[in-house]
Design a protein around this motif. Structure first.
Motif, PDB file in Angstrom:
ATOM      1  N   ILE A 119      24.124  33.532  15.645  1.00  0.00           N
ATOM      2  CA  ILE A 119      24.582  32.648  16.704  1.00  0.00           C
ATOM      3  C   ILE A 119      24.244  32.647  18.108  1.00  0.00           C
ATOM      4  O   ILE A 119      24.259  32.328  18.625  1.00  0.00           O
ATOM      5  N   ARG A 120      23.588  33.962  17.719  1.00  0.00           N
ATOM      6  CA  ARG A 120      23.427  34.759  19.720  1.00  0.00           C
ATOM      7  C   ARG A 120      22.338  34.266  19.961  1.00  0.00           C
ATOM      8  O   ARG A 120      21.746  33.945  20.482  1.00  0.00           O
ATOM      9  N   ARG A 121      21.114  33.267  19.040  1.00  0.00           N
ATOM     10  CA  ARG A 121      20.343  32.019  19.129  1.00  0.00           C
ATOM     11  C   ARG A 121      20.506  30.660  19.642  1.00  0.00           C
ATOM     12  O   ARG A 121      19.467  30.308  20.110  1.00  0.00           O
ATOM     13  N   PHE A 122      22.126  30.622  19.744  1.00  0.00           N
ATOM     14  CA  PHE A 122      22.040  29.658  20.721  1.00  0.00           C
ATOM     15  C   PHE A 122      22.311  29.951  22.468  1.00  0.00           C
ATOM     16  O   PHE A 122      23.233  31.269  22.425  1.00  0.00           O
ATOM     17  N   PRO A 123      21.267  29.652  23.038  1.00  0.00           N
ATOM     18  CA  PRO A 123      20.854  30.327  24.048  1.00  0.00           C
ATOM     19  C   PRO A 123      22.359  30.549  25.275  1.00  0.00           C
ATOM     20  O   PRO A 123      22.292  29.649  26.809  1.00  0.00           O
ATOM     21  N   LYS A 124      24.262  30.547  25.033  1.00  0.00           N
ATOM     22  CA  LYS A 124      24.795  30.064  26.180  1.00  0.00           C
ATOM     23  C   LYS A 124      26.306  31.367  26.015  1.00  0.00           C
ATOM     24  O   LYS A 124      26.345  31.734  24.085  1.00  0.00           O
ATOM     25  N   PRO A 125      26.501  31.618  26.525  1.00  0.00           N
ATOM     26  CA  PRO A 125      28.148  32.282  26.787  1.00  0.00           C
ATOM     27  C   PRO A 125      28.437  31.513  26.306  1.00  0.00           C
ATOM     28  O   PRO A 125      29.512  30.099  25.564  1.00  0.00           O
ATOM     29  N   MET A 126      29.656  31.888  24.547  1.00  0.00           N
ATOM     30  CA  MET A 126      30.478  31.095  23.343  1.00  0.00           C
ATOM     31  C   MET A 126      31.905  32.039  23.214  1.00  0.00           C
ATOM     32  O   MET A 126      31.378  33.424  23.292  1.00  0.00           O
ATOM     33  N   TRP A 127      32.717  31.067  23.065  1.00  0.00           N
ATOM     34  CA  TRP A 127      34.285  31.864  22.419  1.00  0.00           C
ATOM     35  C   TRP A 127      33.944  31.972  21.345  1.00  0.00           C
ATOM     36  O   TRP A 127      33.504  31.615  20.573  1.00  0.00           O
ATOM     37  N   SER A 180      41.340  46.761  35.058  1.00  0.00           N
ATOM     38  CA  SER A 180      42.296  46.618  34.284  1.00  0.00           C
ATOM     39  C   SER A 180      42.892  45.679  34.675  1.00  0.00           C
ATOM     40  O   SER A 180      44.035  44.944  33.814  1.00  0.00           O
ATOM     41  N   ARG A 181      42.422  43.847  33.980  1.00  0.00           N
ATOM     42  CA  ARG A 181      42.538  42.659  33.327  1.00  0.00           C
ATOM     43  C   ARG A 181      42.740  42.694  32.216  1.00  0.00           C
ATOM     44  O   ARG A 181      42.391  43.801  31.391  1.00  0.00           O
ATOM     45  N   ASP A 182      44.036  41.404  32.041  1.00  0.00           N
ATOM     46  CA  ASP A 182      43.853  41.863  31.014  1.00  0.00           C
ATOM     47  C   ASP A 182      42.762  40.444  29.596  1.00  0.00           C
ATOM     48  O   ASP A 182      42.972  39.765  29.564  1.00  0.00           O
ATOM     49  N   GLU A 183      41.706  41.356  29.890  1.00  0.00           N
ATOM     50  CA  GLU A 183      40.903  40.588  28.123  1.00  0.00           C
ATOM     51  C   GLU A 183      41.399  40.703  26.506  1.00  0.00           C
ATOM     52  O   GLU A 183      41.007  41.470  26.608  1.00  0.00           O
ATOM     53  N   ASP A 184      41.940  39.885  26.605  1.00  0.00           N
ATOM     54  CA  ASP A 184      42.005  39.596  25.124  1.00  0.00           C
ATOM     55  C   ASP A 184      41.792  38.933  24.705  1.00  0.00           C
ATOM     56  O   ASP A 184      41.955  38.691  22.767  1.00  0.00           O
ATOM     57  N   CYS A 185      40.564  38.347  24.795  1.00  0.00           N
ATOM     58  CA  CYS A 185      39.552  37.244  23.784  1.00  0.00           C
ATOM     59  C   CYS A 185      38.234  38.001  24.177  1.00  0.00           C
ATOM     60  O   CYS A 185      37.563  38.223  24.970  1.00  0.00           O
ATOM     61  N   ALA A 186      37.466  37.566  23.259  1.00  0.00           N
ATOM     62  CA  ALA A 186      35.948  37.954  22.545  1.00  0.00           C
ATOM     63  C   ALA A 186      35.268  36.723  22.851  1.00  0.00           C
ATOM     64  O   ALA A 186      35.066  35.556  22.267  1.00  0.00           O
ATOM     65  N   GLU A 187      33.769  37.241  23.180  1.00  0.00           N
ATOM     66  CA  GLU A 187      33.037  36.367  23.655  1.00  0.00           C
ATOM     67  C   GLU A 187      31.491  36.651  23.249  1.00  0.00           C
ATOM     68  O   GLU A 187      31.124  37.872  23.228  1.00  0.00           O
ATOM     69  N   ILE A 188      30.270  35.802  23.414  1.00  0.00           N
ATOM     70  CA  ILE A 188      29.221  36.039  22.707  1.00  0.00           C
ATOM     71  C   ILE A 188      28.281  35.669  23.813  1.00  0.00           C
ATOM     72  O   ILE A 188      28.634  34.770  24.921  1.00  0.00           O
ATOM     73  N   SER A 189      28.204  37.252  24.455  1.00  0.00           N
ATOM     74  CA  SER A 189      27.843  36.954  26.611  1.00  0.00           C
ATOM     75  C   SER A 189      26.367  37.481  26.391  1.00  0.00           C
ATOM     76  O   SER A 189      25.709  35.981  27.080  1.00  0.00           O
ATOM     77  N   ASN A 190      26.023  38.320  25.795  1.00  0.00           N
ATOM     78  CA  ASN A 190      24.552  38.600  26.455  1.00  0.00           C
ATOM     79  C   ASN A 190      23.888  37.852  25.121  1.00  0.00           C
ATOM     80  O   ASN A 190      23.479  38.656  24.044  1.00  0.00           O
ATOM     81  N   ASN A 191      22.782  37.109  25.368  1.00  0.00           N
ATOM     82  CA  ASN A 191      22.097  36.834  23.513  1.00  0.00           C
ATOM     83  C   ASN A 191      21.274  37.350  23.805  1.00  0.00           C
ATOM     84  O   ASN A 191      20.374  37.027  22.232  1.00  0.00           O
ATOM     85  N   PHE A 192      20.472  38.046  24.741  1.00  0.00           N
ATOM     86  CA  PHE A 192      19.240  38.692  24.409  1.00  0.00           C
ATOM     87  C   PHE A 192      19.405  40.114  24.156  1.00  0.00           C
ATOM     88  O   PHE A 192      18.280  41.125  23.384  1.00  0.00           O
ATOM     89  N   LEU A 193      20.577  40.495  23.159  1.00  0.00           N
ATOM     90  CA  LEU A 193      21.014  41.717  23.130  1.00  0.00           C
ATOM     91  C   LEU A 193      21.107  41.861  21.408  1.00  0.00           C
ATOM     92  O   LEU A 193      22.195  40.829  20.915  1.00  0.00           O
ATOM     93  N   SER A 194      21.392  42.231  20.871  1.00  0.00           N
ATOM     94  CA  SER A 194      22.175  43.208  19.147  1.00  0.00           C
ATOM     95  C   SER A 194      23.665  42.737  19.396  1.00  0.00           C
ATOM     96  O   SER A 194      24.044  41.633  18.622  1.00  0.00           O
ATOM     97  N   ASN A 195      23.731  43.345  20.223  1.00  0.00           N
ATOM     98  CA  ASN A 195      24.974  43.499  19.927  1.00  0.00           C
ATOM     99  C   ASN A 195      25.936  42.837  21.658  1.00  0.00           C
ATOM    100  O   ASN A 195      25.315  43.529  22.323  1.00  0.00           O
ATOM    101  N   SER A 196      25.891  41.882  21.185  1.00  0.00           N
ATOM    102  CA  SER A 196      26.592  40.624  22.809  1.00  0.00           C
ATOM    103  C   SER A 196      27.271  40.732  22.433  1.00  0.00           C
ATOM    104  O   SER A 196      28.299  40.141  23.651  1.00  0.00           O
ATOM    105  N   TRP A 197      28.483  41.281  21.980  1.00  0.00           N
ATOM    106  CA  TRP A 197      30.103  40.397  22.617  1.00  0.00           C
ATOM    107  C   TRP A 197      30.516  41.036  23.433  1.00  0.00           C
ATOM    108  O   TRP A 197      30.003  42.375  24.198  1.00  0.00           O
ATOM    109  N   ASN A 198      31.254  40.704  23.959  1.00  0.00           N
ATOM    110  CA  ASN A 198      32.327  40.954  25.503  1.00  0.00           C
ATOM    111  C   ASN A 198      33.672  40.635  25.125  1.00  0.00           C
ATOM    112  O   ASN A 198      34.148  39.165  24.408  1.00  0.00           O
ATOM    113  N   ASP A 199      34.698  41.455  26.021  1.00  0.00           N
ATOM    114  CA  ASP A 199      35.612  40.788  26.341  1.00  0.00           C
ATOM    115  C   ASP A 199      36.216  40.688  27.498  1.00  0.00           C
ATOM    116  O   ASP A 199      35.098  41.134  28.548  1.00  0.00           O
ATOM    117  N   ASP A 200      36.875  39.545  27.698  1.00  0.00           N
ATOM    118  CA  ASP A 200      37.625  38.666  28.736  1.00  0.00           C
ATOM    119  C   ASP A 200      38.749  38.091  28.746  1.00  0.00           C
ATOM    120  O   ASP A 200      39.274  37.571  27.587  1.00  0.00           O
TER     121      ASP A 200
END
Length: 520
Positions: A221-229, A264-284
């Motif tokens: 999935i991280r080979r698609f070069p764009k941030p995605m839900w 302190s934002r209510d970041e309750d959803c996850a995305e693939i953020s940084n596609n160049f990292l193996s661990n690329s998840w981020n909450d937003d």
């Protein structure tokens, strides 16, 4: 003279033998009585003559009688001897006949005993055959019922596989759907939406936001070069992250210090953020609009999961981790994915059912089905061959998209060596025939060789299957033979653009993309 006549009195009478003896005795007495008073005189010589004559006659009679008696005795002895010999012969014959009859009787008794035993055996065999006939009749009835059941099951399975094939074709014909290890993936490309809006779009497509279950799927999935839900949220309980199917998160690929609810934002959803990292998840924040990726489990793969078999996603090809994959001689990767095993299982099972149907039809002499058997066997063989081919390429780590499998190399080489590798894999360098295929090949963010070369006669370009280039995606100013070089091969270089092709010398080092068309 009278006395002599008295002697022969009654000689000729029937049964006169005793009378004859009496006459002789009486004559003798008379003779002797007459002799006694006439002893003197001339009568003495006459008496003596008579006496002599009488004695002579008696002697003669006795001789005759003796002769007759002897003759009778000899005759009797002869007859007795002859009769005794004949009797002995008859007795011998009778004894032989008796012996023979006794032997024949014994033989007949033995034959009778054997026939009785044979009759009993035949009766037993007849009883057993009757029982076997009844059992065979029962088995025939059961097989008849099973035949109809198998026929129904085969018809149902044929319809089901036809429907699945149609679904697979429909999915493969849709833009930007990619098959990998039992799932189809759709990456949005034109619009951005909130997390909920993205999920609604996936649901409308019969899918849901992606659920990442393994390192291989994460790398894919991280080979698609764009941030995605992705389909991960903690909306229900803060800090308790769950996938969209309700399962708890057990294996995560968060970036460093994530999730953190930044500021302190209510970041309750996850995305693939940084596609160049193996661990690329981020909450937003869930209301921020982003691209998204949908996942649809293949119906065949879901059927395997429902039967309780273990499901893993392990066969994406172009991953650098040697621990996760076995590397081939050319640096390519070979995978042993369970998605491939699924198709092999379906192919073998369906093939066995087809063989069973043919065997049942033949064994039961189902003449009414003979006309259908060749077509059914042909369809089974074709489908099995297609699924086996699909399975083989799938488990080798190829990615399926729009009726073709694609292999993305993990090492670099010249154009000719790249093509030789594809041909060794029973494929060839990719031929791009549509905008969808062009977008698909550039999504993997690698500068790669494609199967386009110049046609020397007039300078036009042709594909490796000798078809002429009719639809092109040259980057502006290309092809140009930059710097007067002999740039006779084509690569996809400017991956952020739709028109990304560039001509380049064939000896340069690039990755390459192989394509194998599979008609399902």
């Amino acid at each position: 003279m009278d006395q002599q006549m008295d002697i022969y009195v009654n000689e000729e009478g029937p049964f006169g033998y005793s009378s004859k003896r009496k006459s002789l005795a009486k004559s003798s007495e008379n003779i002797y009585e007459s002799l006694e008073p006439n002893r003197t005189g001339p009568a003495l010589s006459s008496a003596e003559d008579v006496k002599k004559s009488s004695c002579r006659a008696a002697a003669v009679g006795q001789g005759v009688l003796s002769l007759l008696l002897l003759t009778g005795l000899i005759t009797l002895v002869h007859l007795f001897t002859k009769g005794n010999s004949e009797w002995e012969m008859k007795m011998a014959l009778l004894h032989n006949s008796f012996t023979n009859l006794t032997q024949e009787r014994d033989q007949l008794q033995t034959r009778y005993t054997n026939l009785t035993e044979g009759r009993d055996q035949l009766q037993t065999s007849y009883t057993i055959l009757n029982q076997e006939r009844d059992q065979l009749q029962t088995s025939y009835n059961i097989l008849n019922q099973e035949r109809y059941q198998f026929q129904k099951r085969i018809e149902d399975m044929t319809k089901e596989i036809t429907d699945l094939r149609k679904k697979l074709q429909d999915l493969s014909n849709k833009q930007e759907w990619v098959y990998l290890s039992g799932s189809f993936y759709h990456v949005s490309s034109t619009k951005k939406k909130s997390w909920q809006g993205s999920r609604d779009d996936c649901v409308q497509k019969g899918a849901d936001l992606v659920i990442i279950n393994s390192r291989e799927e994460q790398e894919f999935i991280r080979r698609f070069p764009k941030p995605m839900w992705i389909g991960l949220t903690d909306k229900e309980t803060e800090g308790r992250w769950k996938w969209v199917d309700g399962t708890l998160l057990t294996q995560s690929y968060w970036m460093h210090l994530e999730p953190n609810g930044r500021l302190s934002r209510d970041e309750d959803c996850a995305e693939i953020s940084n596609n160049f990292l193996s661990n690329s998840w981020n909450d937003d924040l869930c209301n921020i609009e982003k691209f998204w990726i949908c996942e649809m489990t293949s119906p065949l793969y879901m059927a395997r999961f429902v039967r309780g078999e273990q499901s893993e996603i392990t066969d994406y090809v172009n991953l650098p981790e040697p621990s996760a994959r076995s590397v081939g001689q050319d640096g390519g990767v070979t995978a042993a994915g369970s998605g491939g095993k699924l198709y092999r299982l379906v192919a073998v099972s369906f093939g066995l059912l087809c063989v069973l149907q043919v065997a049942v039809n033949i064994s039961l002499h189902l003449y009414s089905f003979y006309s259908k058997t060749p077509d059914e066997a042909f369809n089974c063989t074709n489908l099995r061959s297609e699924l086996i081919t699909f399975d083989r390429f799938s488990q080798q780590g190829w990615v399926y998209f729009r009726r073709s499998f694609y292999y993305f190399s993990t090492e670099q080489s010249s154009w000719q060596k790249g093509r030789a590798d594809c041909q060794q894999r029973e494929a060839d360098l990719v031929i791009i025939n549509s905008k969808q295929e062009q977008d698909f090949t550039r999504q993997f963010n690698k500068v790669s060789w494609i199967g386009l070369i110049p046609k020397r006669a007039n300078g036009t370009w042709k594909w490796v299957d000798d078809t002429l280039l009719t639809q092109s995606y040259w980057s502006p100013g290309e092809p140009n033979g930059f710097g007067g070089r002999d740039e006779d091969c084509v690569e996809t270089r400017f991956l952020d653009r739709e028109n990304s092709w560039n001509d380049i010398p064939c000896t340069d080092q690039n990755f390459w993309i192989c394509e194998k068309m599979i008609e399902l």
